[in-house]
Design an enzyme around this catalytic site. Structure first.
Site, mmCIF file in Angstrom:
data_model
loop_
_atom_site.group_PDB
_atom_site.id
_atom_site.type_symbol
_atom_site.label_atom_id
_atom_site.label_comp_id
_atom_site.label_asym_id
_atom_site.label_seq_id
_atom_site.Cartn_x
_atom_site.Cartn_y
_atom_site.Cartn_z
ATOM 1 N N GLU A 4 7.232 -94.862 44.537
ATOM 2 C CA GLU A 4 7.203 -93.536 43.912
ATOM 3 C C GLU A 4 8.464 -92.777 44.313
ATOM 4 O O GLU A 4 8.981 -92.950 45.411
ATOM 5 C CB GLU A 4 5.960 -92.780 44.399
ATOM 6 C CG GLU A 4 5.861 -91.346 43.903
ATOM 7 C CD GLU A 4 4.742 -90.576 44.594
ATOM 8 O OE1 GLU A 4 4.411 -89.489 44.097
ATOM 9 O OE2 GLU A 4 4.206 -91.052 45.613
ATOM 10 N N LYS A 72 1.297 -89.727 36.049
ATOM 11 C CA LYS A 72 0.236 -89.571 37.036
ATOM 12 C C LYS A 72 -0.860 -88.635 36.523
ATOM 13 O O LYS A 72 -0.592 -87.499 36.138
ATOM 14 C CB LYS A 72 0.833 -89.025 38.334
ATOM 15 C CG LYS A 72 -0.133 -88.922 39.502
ATOM 16 C CD LYS A 72 0.618 -88.415 40.736
ATOM 17 C CE LYS A 72 -0.280 -88.331 41.947
ATOM 18 N NZ LYS A 72 0.460 -87.786 43.125
ATOM 19 N N CYS A 122 0.627 -92.868 44.354
ATOM 20 C CA CYS A 122 0.265 -92.182 45.594
ATOM 21 C C CYS A 122 -1.248 -92.165 45.798
ATOM 22 O O CYS A 122 -1.908 -93.184 45.771
ATOM 23 C CB CYS A 122 0.868 -90.779 45.599
ATOM 24 S SG CYS A 122 0.814 -89.955 47.202
#
Length: 215
Positions: A4, A72, A122
């Site tokens: 990321e 995301k 994440c």
């Protein structure tokens, strides 16, 4: 696979940076998955602040192919948005606004070498329902890209690693994990960490390394 936030700027805006990334994929002769900010090139009138997304890009080695993107879905409170900021005056207690990130809406399916996979970014791996959404849509394995530099040398990277183990077991799929400072590893469908990046002393966070494995 790169982690990321692997690029210093949004590759959708910085054409020179995008060209460099595309060159790497072309020279390697394989797809490159990486995390980068996504910013829309065009802003509609009256939109206000520029909207950003925390995204994963699958860069094709073929310059003619269109690259795919996953935005995301589950944003991080206080890191990517302020919860209920229309109601709670966070500025009064000196809580900074992290910016105008917008959540993604689609469980994007990537494909490479005839295999379909989903990407979580994440902390998304702590949500079983979200991860299951990718598998239900046909993902044969999962990739988790993450930036854990926030936590330093603490227990947090190992806690996030453990959460990925549960997602592998629940869905009976491999999880490939790539972290900038945390634990980068391969987790098999039984939850076993079959290989991880580490240095000569066995340290597996804040180390450099490359890992290759067949799944």
């Amino acid at each position: 696979v790169w982690p990321e936030a692997a690029t210093p700027r949004a590759i959708t805006i910085d054409g020179r940076l995008y060209g460099q990334v595309k060159d790497i994929a072309a020279k390697a002769g394989t797809c490159l998955l990486l995390g980068s900010t996504h910013q829309d090139k065009v802003r509609t009138r009256g939109q206000g602040r520029i909207k950003y997304a925390n995204s994963a890009f699958l860069i094709s080695p073929d310059r003619q192919d269109k690259d795919k993107r996953y935005d995301k879905i589950r944003l991080l409170p206080f890191g990517e948005y302020l919860p209920m900021k229309e109601i709670i005056p966070w500025s009064y207690i000196r809580i900074p606004d992290p910016g105008s990130y917008t959540p993604g809406q689609e469980f994007t399916m990537f494909e490479s070498s005839g295999c379909r996979f989903g990407v979580t970014i994440c902390w998304e791996t702590i949500f079983p329902d979200l991860v299951r959404g990718f598998v239900n849509r046909g993902a044969q394995f999962l990739v988790n890209i993450t930036n854990e530099a926030w936590f330093g040398k603490s227990a947090a990277p190992y806690q996030f690693l453990s959460m990925n183990v549960f997602r592998a077991v629940e869905n009976r799929v491999y999880v490939v994990r790539c972290a900038n400072t945390g634990v980068s590893c391969f987790i098999d469908p039984c939850g076993r960490i079959v290989d991880r990046v580490k240095d000569q002393t066995g340290q597996d966070i804040f180390v450099q390394g490359v890992l290759t494995r067949t799944i």
